[in-house]
Each structure stands twice: as C-alpha cells, then as structure tokens.
Design a protein around this motif. Structure first.
Motif: not given
Length: 379
Positions: A177-204
């Motif tokens: 269950k702990a693993l499922m939670s970690l995978v899920y929140e990272n998958w949701v983060a991907v869907r959010i990045a898609e919704a924002l129309g992410t074109r690329g990543l900015i380097r730190r």
C-alpha cells in the motif's frame, strides 16, 4: 537444521530466513520452532527437508541482498557468509538464475489481490511516469530512503523479493500500500505536467552539464525541487512529497502560519500533517529554501489517495484540512483512484477543496483533473 534470523520489523537492518520447498519460499517460523532469542535475533529449529535456505538481508538504508545456502546449520551471521555453502548477490543480479520461478508462500487473500493490482495497474503507471519525463528531456530518479519505490521503478520483480521477504502478511500489505501511494502521486504529477502543456524542463542552478537529461528528482522531504516545468503558462516549479523544513516531520506539533506577511514555522499542541503530495508554484525555485526567501505562495496543492475511501476517511480532517490551514494555497485538490462519497466531496468543496475521483489510467476523472489544472493556472 538450526537457522538464525534477525528481525527488526521491516526492511532496514533485518535478515529474514526462508527455506525453499519446491518453488515456494516458506518462512522458518512456519516449518520449525523457535529455540532461543537474543534481542532481535532468533534461532529456529527447522523440521523439514529443504532444497535450499534463503537469507534476505537489508542494510540500514534498506538496500537488499540475498544469499542461497545448502541445507545445514546457520546459527549466526558468520556461518551464512561461508562461501563453500552459500552464494550471494544483489537481488537484481539473480532474478533470472536462482530466483527465477521462485515465489513466497502467500495465503492472505487481500495481499494476493493487492499484488495482482500492483503488477497490473501500477506497473502501467510507473512506466508512464518514466516515459513521460524522458519525453520532455528529463530522467526520473528516486533518491533518499524510498528504496522499495526505486526497486519497483528499476524492475518490479526486485520489489517482489524485497517487499514480500517481510515474514508477516500485515507487514507485506502495508509495504504494498505504501508503494502504491508513492507510484500514484508520481503518476498524478505527470498528468498535471501534461495539463500544463509542459514543453521541456528548466535546469536547476547546479545542473551545468547541458548534454545530459535534466534530473527529475523524487526524494521524500528533500529540499531540492522535483522539477521546474517550462509550460504554456510560464515556468512552474513542482515538488512531490513537499516538505517545508527538513526536520519538520520529527516534531509532534508542527505548523506553518503567515505572520505580518511572512511564513513562520511554529509549534502548537498535537501532531500535524506536514508533507503534501504535490505542490506547484509559479516561477523558478531550485530549493524549498529559495521559495521561503522569496516569501512564495503555493499556487496549487494536491493530495493523492491511491486506496479506497474507507482506508483513508479519517485523513479528510486529520490531513487534508490541515494542509489547507497550514499552507494556504491559492487552489487545492484531492485526487483519488476510487469514488468518494458525495457528502465528502460537497463538504470539501464548500471549504474550497476540489475533489476529483476515479483518476486512474483510462479513468473518467483524468480529463476532469486536466481541466481543473488548466483553470487554476490559466484563469
């Protein structure tokens, strides 16, 4: 046979002992009797004829290692290191040799159901996470103490032999269950990045090698930002498992408030929820510290729930509402894989928290999530 085991209750510093019967790994407690114990180390007298004895060992940081030994007495750790009787290796290196076709004895119906779900739905999710970040010029990696998540990302079979080596079905269920939670929140983060129309990543600021992919850095409670997104709404910094202060989780009474226009860390009686799943802030921030110095405001805070509502119902008041009070984001959402009762959704909506359920691969809630995110940043 006399076999020693070190059981510290999890996968940090433990060494679990199993015997191989056919293709089943059976814990020594099921086929023997406990002879003696000293602290967290116990010796079992095994009463069956086993093909091999397996020892699953873990470092203090959770790194896993396995040894396969010929039948015999292993009353202390030094005997397990005897190379004339035992062979050992990293779990990933022996998956296709002497771990191939081997399974743990599992009789718990809930655990079997969770494993089936993990190796179907959540394998899809983790593959989508890895491929998405690569598509925008990143390389997804797991840092810190999330050893089981790192294994699942590398090869889901590795997690099976580490997570299921815990000789207790309740412990195994908690691990899945702990693993499922970690995978899920990272998958949701991907869907959010898609919704924002992410074109690329900015380097730190410290990422000076422009020839390598940008690091998408998952670390529970880490100071570094998870990713800085180049979106159609401008640069947006994302954190996953956001933690305002590196030590905040050790306090029994942590809270963030705003005093005279500035954020302050104070202590009040009682335990506080302090690590929301996904946080997004407009602008470029390498670290949490730079966000604090800029007196930044959280534009969107997202809490994710991978499990059915009945398993986290108490979190509505004990966690979700606390995030709203403590962090005061401009917008907040609760994203769930399963349906949430209408009364709960309505109650949270009245407090300004959007609840979007059935957000899962192919689920009806995905498009609603995408539309909500666009509305937050495009409004």
């Amino acid at each position: 046979m006399l076999i020693c085991e070190v059981n510290r209750g999890g996968t940090r510093g433990s060494e679990y002992a199993y015997v191989l019967l056919g293709n089943e790994l059976v814990h020594v407690s099921e086929v023997g009797r406990k002879v003696r114990c000293e602290y967290d180390s116990c010796v079992y007298e095994v009463l069956v004829n086993a093909d091999y004895v397996y020892f699953f060992s873990f470092s203090r940081s959770g790194y896993g290692y396995v040894r396969r030994c010929l039948p015999g007495d292993y009353e202390d750790i030094t005997s397990v290191l005897d190379r004339t009787k035992c062979e050992g290796g990293d779990i990933k290196d022996v998956l296709n040799t002497w771990l191939r076709g081997v399974r743990f004895r599992i009789r718990n119906p809930e655990l079997n159901r969770l494993l089936n779900e993990l190796y179907s739905v959540f394998v899809v999710m983790v593959n989508e996470v890895r491929s998405y970040w690569r598509s925008v010029g990143g390389e997804f990696g797991v840092m810190g103490h999330a050893a089981r998540f790192s294994e699942f990302l590398s090869d889901p079979r590795i997690y099976y032999f580490t997570g299921m080596s815990i000789p207790n079905d309740n412990g195994r269920v908690r691990s899945v269950k702990a693993l499922m939670s970690l995978v899920y929140e990272n998958w949701v983060a991907v869907r959010i990045a898609e919704a924002l129309g992410t074109r690329g990543l900015i380097r730190r600021g410290w990422e000076t090698d422009t020839s390598s992919p940008v690091t998408v850095w998952f670390e529970q409670g880490g100071d570094a930002s998870f990713a800085i997104l180049d979106t159609m709404y401008g640069p947006i910094t994302m954190w996953v498992e956001f933690q305002w202060d590196p030590a905040i989780h050790v306090f029994l009474d942590a809270e963030i408030i705003k005093v005279n226009g500035r954020l302050r860390f104070i202590r009040r009686p009682g335990r506080r929820a302090v690590r929301p799943d996904v946080v997004l802030v407009k602008g470029v921030f390498d670290r949490v510290g730079s966000l604090i110095q800029a007196n930044g405001v959280i534009d969107l805070l997202v809490e994710c729930k991978a499990l059915p509502y009945n398993e986290w119902a108490s979190d509505v008041d004990e966690q979700v509402m606390q995030y709203l009070v403590n962090f005061r984001p401009r917008a907040m959402a609760l994203i769930t894989r399963y349906s949430v009762p209408f009364s709960v959704k309505d109650g949270l909506a009245r407090r300004g928290i959007k609840v979007i359920d059935n957000v899962t691969p192919g689920g009806a809630g995905v498009s609603e999530l995408m539309g909500f995110v666009k509305g937050v940043f495009g409004g």
